[in-house]
Design a protein around this motif. Structure first.
Motif, short mmCIF file in Angstrom:
data_model
loop_
_atom_site.label_atom_id
_atom_site.label_comp_id
_atom_site.label_asym_id
_atom_site.label_seq_id
_atom_site.Cartn_x
_atom_site.Cartn_y
_atom_site.Cartn_z
N ASP A 23 27.89 8.57 -38.37
CA ASP A 23 28.45 8.78 -37.03
C ASP A 23 29.47 9.91 -37.03
O ASP A 23 29.57 10.67 -36.07
CB ASP A 23 29.11 7.50 -36.52
CG ASP A 23 28.10 6.44 -36.12
OD1 ASP A 23 26.90 6.76 -36.08
OD2 ASP A 23 28.51 5.30 -35.83
N GLY A 24 30.27 10.02 -38.10
CA GLY A 24 31.28 11.06 -38.16
C GLY A 24 31.86 11.17 -39.56
O GLY A 24 31.55 10.37 -40.44
N PRO A 25 32.73 12.15 -39.79
CA PRO A 25 33.30 12.37 -41.12
C PRO A 25 34.17 11.23 -41.61
O PRO A 25 34.36 11.07 -42.82
CB PRO A 25 34.11 13.67 -40.95
CG PRO A 25 34.36 13.79 -39.48
CD PRO A 25 33.18 13.18 -38.83
N ASN A 26 34.69 10.41 -40.71
CA ASN A 26 35.49 9.26 -41.13
C ASN A 26 34.66 8.20 -41.83
O ASN A 26 35.21 7.25 -42.39
CB ASN A 26 36.22 8.64 -39.94
CG ASN A 26 37.32 9.53 -39.40
OD1 ASN A 26 37.83 10.40 -40.11
ND2 ASN A 26 37.69 9.32 -38.16
N ASN A 27 33.35 8.35 -41.78
CA ASN A 27 32.46 7.38 -42.41
C ASN A 27 32.00 7.82 -43.79
O ASN A 27 31.03 7.28 -44.33
CB ASN A 27 31.23 7.14 -41.53
CG ASN A 27 31.58 6.74 -40.11
OD1 ASN A 27 31.14 7.37 -39.15
ND2 ASN A 27 32.38 5.68 -39.96
N ALA A 28 32.70 8.78 -44.39
CA ALA A 28 32.27 9.32 -45.68
C ALA A 28 32.24 8.24 -46.76
O ALA A 28 31.34 8.22 -47.62
CB ALA A 28 33.19 10.47 -46.10
N PHE A 29 33.22 7.34 -46.77
CA PHE A 29 33.24 6.29 -47.78
C PHE A 29 32.02 5.38 -47.65
O PHE A 29 31.36 5.05 -48.65
CB PHE A 29 34.53 5.47 -47.67
CG PHE A 29 34.65 4.39 -48.71
CD1 PHE A 29 35.01 4.70 -50.01
CD2 PHE A 29 34.40 3.06 -48.39
CE1 PHE A 29 35.11 3.70 -50.98
CE2 PHE A 29 34.50 2.06 -49.34
CZ PHE A 29 34.86 2.38 -50.65
N ASP A 30 31.71 5.00 -46.42
CA ASP A 30 30.53 4.16 -46.20
C ASP A 30 29.25 4.90 -46.55
O ASP A 30 28.25 4.29 -46.94
CB ASP A 30 30.49 3.66 -44.76
CG ASP A 30 31.46 2.50 -44.52
OD1 ASP A 30 31.83 1.84 -45.49
OD2 ASP A 30 31.83 2.28 -43.36
N CYS A 31 29.25 6.22 -46.40
CA CYS A 31 28.10 7.01 -46.81
C CYS A 31 27.86 6.84 -48.31
O CYS A 31 26.72 6.68 -48.75
CB CYS A 31 28.33 8.49 -46.46
SG CYS A 31 26.94 9.56 -46.87
N GLY A 32 28.94 6.87 -49.09
CA GLY A 32 28.81 6.66 -50.53
C GLY A 32 28.29 5.27 -50.85
O GLY A 32 27.47 5.10 -51.77
N ARG A 33 28.76 4.28 -50.11
CA ARG A 33 28.28 2.91 -50.34
C ARG A 33 26.78 2.82 -50.08
O ARG A 33 26.02 2.20 -50.84
CB ARG A 33 29.02 1.93 -49.43
CG ARG A 33 30.50 1.84 -49.68
CD ARG A 33 31.21 0.98 -48.66
NE ARG A 33 30.92 -0.43 -48.81
CZ ARG A 33 31.41 -1.39 -48.01
NH1 ARG A 33 32.19 -1.06 -46.99
NH2 ARG A 33 31.13 -2.66 -48.22
N LEU A 34 26.35 3.43 -48.98
CA LEU A 34 24.93 3.41 -48.63
C LEU A 34 24.08 4.13 -49.66
O LEU A 34 23.02 3.65 -50.06
CB LEU A 34 24.74 4.05 -47.25
CG LEU A 34 23.31 4.20 -46.73
CD1 LEU A 34 22.64 2.85 -46.61
CD2 LEU A 34 23.31 4.93 -45.39
N ALA A 35 24.56 5.29 -50.11
CA ALA A 35 23.81 6.07 -51.10
C ALA A 35 23.60 5.28 -52.38
O ALA A 35 22.48 5.20 -52.91
CB ALA A 35 24.53 7.38 -51.39
N GLU A 36 24.67 4.69 -52.89
CA GLU A 36 24.55 3.93 -54.15
C GLU A 36 23.62 2.75 -53.99
O GLU A 36 22.81 2.45 -54.87
CB GLU A 36 25.93 3.48 -54.60
CG GLU A 36 25.95 2.74 -55.92
CD GLU A 36 25.85 3.62 -57.14
OE1 GLU A 36 25.89 3.11 -58.27
OE2 GLU A 36 25.73 4.87 -56.95
N ARG A 37 23.71 2.06 -52.86
CA ARG A 37 22.85 0.89 -52.65
C ARG A 37 21.38 1.29 -52.60
O ARG A 37 20.52 0.61 -53.19
CB ARG A 37 23.25 0.19 -51.34
CG ARG A 37 22.51 -1.12 -51.07
CD ARG A 37 22.93 -2.20 -52.03
NE ARG A 37 24.30 -2.60 -51.81
CZ ARG A 37 24.69 -3.60 -50.99
NH1 ARG A 37 23.80 -4.27 -50.30
NH2 ARG A 37 25.96 -3.91 -50.88
N LEU A 38 21.06 2.39 -51.93
CA LEU A 38 19.67 2.85 -51.87
C LEU A 38 19.17 3.25 -53.25
O LEU A 38 18.02 2.97 -53.61
CB LEU A 38 19.57 4.03 -50.90
CG LEU A 38 19.69 3.69 -49.41
CD1 LEU A 38 19.93 4.96 -48.60
CD2 LEU A 38 18.44 2.96 -48.91
N MET A 39 20.04 3.89 -54.03
CA MET A 39 19.63 4.33 -55.37
C MET A 39 19.39 3.14 -56.30
O MET A 39 18.43 3.13 -57.07
CB MET A 39 20.69 5.27 -55.94
CG MET A 39 20.80 6.58 -55.17
SD MET A 39 22.18 7.63 -55.69
CE MET A 39 21.52 8.27 -57.25
#
Length: 208
Positions: free
Chosen positions: A111-127
């Motif tokens: 949604d926005g740059p403030n969600n960068a931490f959650d982006c990392g969480r999502l990336a690791e979970r998918l991997m």
């Protein structure tokens, strides 16, 4: 509290969550999970073997259950399979070249740059979800800003959304595909350093 109203969607969701919770709290050996977590490595060279669609869907479903701040789920995942689009994305970041050889890519749209931490969480979970099926993965980053704009144009992403990362997916090309030294053009800038020893990783009580 779940609101059931007049429909059954919330009740189904509640039953699904309850089933997941029961599975998670059932006493089982942690060894397979720990083994999968510790053995996962970035894979930058992929075989031409296709990933079955049902496996892709299972990986995406693992990602769908990723936690987020206040459960806002501030993301959409764009699944890219078209070869020309993968090739073009691979040119839009210094370390995104592996996207060209992937069977597919998952572009993380936040949604926005403030969600960068959650982006990392999502990336690791998918991997991790991919590795559980024997599918390798690697994060590709898009930069500078003009490249990010091109990613948005290619994928139809609105200007206000935040896009910086993609995950390449594919079965490893060989038994050495997870080793940096076997990836041309990468080993000179990403030296293999292993992992810090525990005493350098954690401080107990206070930093130092």
């Amino acid at each position: 509290m779940w609101r059931t109203g007049g429909g059954g969607g919330a009740r189904i969701a509640l039953r699904s969550r309850t089933a997941h919770y029961r599975m998670a709290t059932t006493k089982t050996s942690p060894k397979p999970v720990v083994r999968a977590l510790r053995s996962m490595r970035a894979v930058r060279r992929f075989s031409e073997r296709e990933i079955p669609q049902e496996v892709v869907e299972k990986i995406l479903d693992v990602g769908r259950w990723t936690g987020s701040a206040k459960n806002t789920q501030p993301w959409r995942v764009v699944l890219v399979t078209e070869r020309e689009t993968l090739r073009r994305l691979s040119q839009l970041g210094q370390f995104a070249g592996h996207i060209a050889g992937a069977r597919c890519a998952l572009v993380l749209v936040m949604d926005g740059p403030n969600n960068a931490f959650d982006c990392g969480r999502l990336a690791e979970r998918l991997m991790v979800g991919a590795w559980a099926h024997g599918v390798g993965s690697c994060i590709g980053s898009f930069f500078p800003e003009e490249y990010v704009a091109e990613v948005k144009r290619l994928l139809g992403v609105p200007e206000e959304r935040w896009v910086r990362h993609s995950i390449s997916l594919g079965y490893p090309a060989d038994g050495e595909a997870h080793r940096i030294r076997t990836t041309p053009g990468t080993r000179s800038v990403l030296p293999s350093v292993g992992r810090k020893p525990m005493e350098e990783f954690v401080s107990r009580g206070r930093l130092g």
